[in-house]
Design a protein around this motif. Structure first.
Motif, PDB file in Angstrom:
ATOM      1  N   PRO A  38       0.819  -1.219   0.000  1.00  0.00           N
ATOM      2  CA  PRO A  38       0.000   0.000   0.000  1.00  0.00           C
ATOM      3  C   PRO A  38       0.854   1.273   0.000  1.00  0.00           C
ATOM      4  CG  PRO A  38      -0.665  -1.494   1.763  1.00  0.00           C
ATOM      5  CD  PRO A  38       0.581  -2.051   1.168  1.00  0.00           C
ATOM      6  N   ILE A  39       0.658   2.094  -1.022  1.00  0.00           N
ATOM      7  CA  ILE A  39       1.362   3.378  -1.118  1.00  0.00           C
ATOM      8  C   ILE A  39       0.369   4.492  -1.441  1.00  0.00           C
ATOM      9  CG2 ILE A  39       3.591   2.382  -1.818  1.00  0.00           C
ATOM     10  CD1 ILE A  39       2.842   3.249  -4.712  1.00  0.00           C
ATOM     11  N   GLY A  40      -0.903   4.259  -1.131  1.00  0.00           N
ATOM     12  CA  GLY A  40      -1.977   5.175  -1.504  1.00  0.00           C
ATOM     13  C   GLY A  40      -1.757   6.621  -1.125  1.00  0.00           C
ATOM     14  N   ARG A  41      -1.194   6.870   0.032  1.00  0.00           N
ATOM     15  CA  ARG A  41      -1.026   8.263   0.476  1.00  0.00           C
ATOM     16  C   ARG A  41       0.077   8.998  -0.278  1.00  0.00           C
ATOM     17  NH1 ARG A  41       2.141   7.827   6.174  1.00  0.00           N
ATOM     18  NH2 ARG A  41       3.535   6.189   5.539  1.00  0.00           N
ATOM     19  N   PHE A  42       0.911   8.275  -1.017  1.00  0.00           N
ATOM     20  CA  PHE A  42       1.994   8.897  -1.772  1.00  0.00           C
ATOM     21  C   PHE A  42       1.612   9.181  -3.231  1.00  0.00           C
ATOM     22  CE2 PHE A  42       4.079   6.188   1.454  1.00  0.00           C
ATOM     23  CZ  PHE A  42       4.656   7.191   2.215  1.00  0.00           C
ATOM     24  N   ILE A  43       0.391   8.785  -3.626  1.00  0.00           N
ATOM     25  CA  ILE A  43      -0.018   8.904  -5.020  1.00  0.00           C
ATOM     26  C   ILE A  43      -0.587  10.290  -5.309  1.00  0.00           C
ATOM     27  CG2 ILE A  43      -1.619   8.034  -6.775  1.00  0.00           C
ATOM     28  CD1 ILE A  43      -1.411   5.306  -5.412  1.00  0.00           C
ATOM     29  N   ALA A  44      -0.049  10.918  -6.353  1.00  0.00           N
ATOM     30  CA  ALA A  44      -0.550  12.216  -6.793  1.00  0.00           C
ATOM     31  C   ALA A  44      -1.583  12.041  -7.900  1.00  0.00           C
ATOM     32  CB  ALA A  44       0.593  13.089  -7.285  1.00  0.00           C
ATOM     33  N   MET A  45      -1.355  11.072  -8.799  1.00  0.00           N
ATOM     34  CA  MET A  45      -2.227  10.899  -9.955  1.00  0.00           C
ATOM     35  C   MET A  45      -2.255   9.425 -10.355  1.00  0.00           C
ATOM     36  SD  MET A  45      -1.984  12.906 -13.591  1.00  0.00           S
ATOM     37  CE  MET A  45      -0.596  11.989 -14.232  1.00  0.00           C
ATOM     38  N   LEU A  46      -3.407   8.984 -10.857  1.00  0.00           N
ATOM     39  CA  LEU A  46      -3.556   7.615 -11.347  1.00  0.00           C
ATOM     40  C   LEU A  46      -3.925   7.618 -12.821  1.00  0.00           C
ATOM     41  CD1 LEU A  46      -5.586   5.754  -8.591  1.00  0.00           C
ATOM     42  CD2 LEU A  46      -3.243   5.314  -9.283  1.00  0.00           C
ATOM     43  N   GLU A  47      -3.385   6.672 -13.548  1.00  0.00           N
ATOM     44  CA  GLU A  47      -3.722   6.491 -14.947  1.00  0.00           C
ATOM     45  C   GLU A  47      -4.110   5.027 -15.125  1.00  0.00           C
ATOM     46  OE1 GLU A  47      -1.517   6.807 -19.303  1.00  0.00           O
ATOM     47  OE2 GLU A  47      -0.404   7.280 -17.492  1.00  0.00           O
ATOM     48  N   VAL A  48      -5.310   4.779 -15.627  1.00  0.00           N
ATOM     49  CA  VAL A  48      -5.789   3.423 -15.842  1.00  0.00           C
ATOM     50  C   VAL A  48      -5.839   3.159 -17.342  1.00  0.00           C
ATOM     51  CG1 VAL A  48      -7.669   1.797 -15.457  1.00  0.00           C
ATOM     52  CG2 VAL A  48      -7.142   3.524 -13.723  1.00  0.00           C
ATOM     53  N   LYS A  49      -5.121   2.147 -17.756  1.00  0.00           N
ATOM     54  CA  LYS A  49      -5.101   1.758 -19.167  1.00  0.00           C
ATOM     55  C   LYS A  49      -5.846   0.433 -19.293  1.00  0.00           C
ATOM     56  CE  LYS A  49      -1.388   4.329 -20.791  1.00  0.00           C
ATOM     57  NZ  LYS A  49      -1.713   5.153 -21.885  1.00  0.00           N
ATOM     58  N   PRO A  50      -6.989   0.425 -19.990  1.00  0.00           N
ATOM     59  CA  PRO A  50      -7.725  -0.825 -20.150  1.00  0.00           C
ATOM     60  C   PRO A  50      -6.968  -1.812 -21.037  1.00  0.00           C
ATOM     61  CG  PRO A  50      -8.759   0.940 -21.394  1.00  0.00           C
ATOM     62  CD  PRO A  50      -7.622   1.547 -20.639  1.00  0.00           C
ATOM     63  N   ALA A  51      -7.322  -3.081 -20.906  1.00  0.00           N
ATOM     64  CA  ALA A  51      -6.724  -4.110 -21.756  1.00  0.00           C
ATOM     65  C   ALA A  51      -7.044  -3.801 -23.213  1.00  0.00           C
ATOM     66  CB  ALA A  51      -7.273  -5.474 -21.363  1.00  0.00           C
ATOM     67  N   ASN A  52      -6.111  -4.101 -24.096  1.00  0.00           N
ATOM     68  CA  ASN A  52      -6.313  -3.864 -25.527  1.00  0.00           C
ATOM     69  C   ASN A  52      -5.550  -4.915 -26.318  1.00  0.00           C
ATOM     70  OD1 ASN A  52      -3.565  -2.973 -25.834  1.00  0.00           O
ATOM     71  ND2 ASN A  52      -4.188  -0.989 -25.012  1.00  0.00           N
ATOM     72  N   SER A  53      -5.515  -4.755 -27.618  1.00  0.00           N
ATOM     73  CA  SER A  53      -4.859  -5.755 -28.468  1.00  0.00           C
ATOM     74  C   SER A  53      -3.347  -5.821 -28.247  1.00  0.00           C
ATOM     75  CB  SER A  53      -5.155  -5.468 -29.939  1.00  0.00           C
ATOM     76  OG  SER A  53      -4.625  -4.206 -30.301  1.00  0.00           O
ATOM     77  N   GLN A  54      -2.757  -4.739 -27.757  1.00  0.00           N
ATOM     78  CA  GLN A  54      -1.312  -4.724 -27.522  1.00  0.00           C
ATOM     79  C   GLN A  54      -0.940  -5.235 -26.138  1.00  0.00           C
ATOM     80  OE1 GLN A  54      -0.620  -0.625 -28.343  1.00  0.00           O
ATOM     81  NE2 GLN A  54      -0.167  -0.998 -30.490  1.00  0.00           N
ATOM     82  N   CYS A  55      -1.884  -5.137 -25.198  1.00  0.00           N
ATOM     83  CA  CYS A  55      -1.636  -5.607 -23.837  1.00  0.00           C
ATOM     84  C   CYS A  55      -2.936  -6.168 -23.272  1.00  0.00           C
ATOM     85  CB  CYS A  55      -1.121  -4.467 -22.966  1.00  0.00           C
ATOM     86  SG  CYS A  55      -0.765  -5.013 -21.280  1.00  0.00           S
ATOM     87  N   PRO A  56      -2.981  -7.460 -22.987  1.00  0.00           N
ATOM     88  CA  PRO A  56      -4.220  -8.080 -22.520  1.00  0.00           C
ATOM     89  C   PRO A  56      -4.553  -7.790 -21.052  1.00  0.00           C
ATOM     90  CG  PRO A  56      -2.488  -9.713 -22.620  1.00  0.00           C
ATOM     91  CD  PRO A  56      -1.919  -8.440 -23.187  1.00  0.00           C
ATOM     92  N   GLU A  57      -3.713  -7.040 -20.362  1.00  0.00           N
ATOM     93  CA  GLU A  57      -3.909  -6.758 -18.942  1.00  0.00           C
ATOM     94  C   GLU A  57      -4.304  -5.304 -18.717  1.00  0.00           C
ATOM     95  OE1 GLU A  57      -0.281  -7.673 -16.947  1.00  0.00           O
ATOM     96  OE2 GLU A  57      -0.157  -9.672 -17.813  1.00  0.00           O
ATOM     97  N   ILE A  58      -5.113  -5.076 -17.679  1.00  0.00           N
ATOM     98  CA  ILE A  58      -5.390  -3.709 -17.237  1.00  0.00           C
ATOM     99  C   ILE A  58      -4.130  -3.198 -16.554  1.00  0.00           C
ATOM    100  CG2 ILE A  58      -6.716  -2.293 -15.633  1.00  0.00           C
ATOM    101  CD1 ILE A  58      -9.012  -4.285 -15.986  1.00  0.00           C
ATOM    102  N   GLU A  59      -3.724  -1.990 -16.897  1.00  0.00           N
ATOM    103  CA  GLU A  59      -2.530  -1.411 -16.293  1.00  0.00           C
ATOM    104  C   GLU A  59      -2.911  -0.160 -15.509  1.00  0.00           C
ATOM    105  OE1 GLU A  59       1.118  -2.504 -19.062  1.00  0.00           O
ATOM    106  OE2 GLU A  59      -0.266  -1.124 -20.036  1.00  0.00           O
ATOM    107  N   ILE A  60      -2.454  -0.096 -14.267  1.00  0.00           N
ATOM    108  CA  ILE A  60      -2.709   1.058 -13.411  1.00  0.00           C
ATOM    109  C   ILE A  60      -1.352   1.664 -13.072  1.00  0.00           C
ATOM    110  CG2 ILE A  60      -3.697   1.865 -11.261  1.00  0.00           C
ATOM    111  CD1 ILE A  60      -5.506  -0.667 -11.385  1.00  0.00           C
TER     112      ILE A  60
END
Length: 93
Positions: A38-60
């Motif tokens: 857990p590093i939640g208190r150190f996070i300034a911004m989040l970017e969520v990349k949904p799974a797609n043809s180039q990467c089958p995994e959700i990336e946060i």
């Protein structure tokens, strides 16, 4: 000799950074290594990349408050899901 060593070390550090949260190249995901602690208190911004043809995994990808370092988060970690829920609640209000 020390100049060559410095160049090699900087090159290796650059390769490590690209591998950790690098640019998407071909059929590769950006996130190879994912933070589970857990590093939640150190996070300034989040970017969520949904799974797609180039990467089958959700990336946060989290940008940290100090230094702007970008770190990939494990989307299966309970604390990450809570942070995402909190972020969505704040945006819809």
């Amino acid at each position: 000799m020390s100049l060559i060593t410095t160049v090699v070390v900087l090159g290796l550090l650059t390769i490590y950074e690209v591998a950790s949260v690098g640019g998407q190249v071909g059929d590769r995901c950006r996130c190879i290594k994912k933070e589970v602690k857990p590093i939640g208190r150190f996070i300034a911004m989040l970017e969520v990349k949904p799974a797609n043809s180039q990467c089958p995994e959700i990336e946060i990808i989290a940008t940290l408050k100090k230094g702007g370092l970008m770190i990939c988060l494990d989307p299966n970690a309970l604390w990450v899901r809570k942070v995402l829920e909190k972020k969505n609640a704040v945006q819809t209000t």
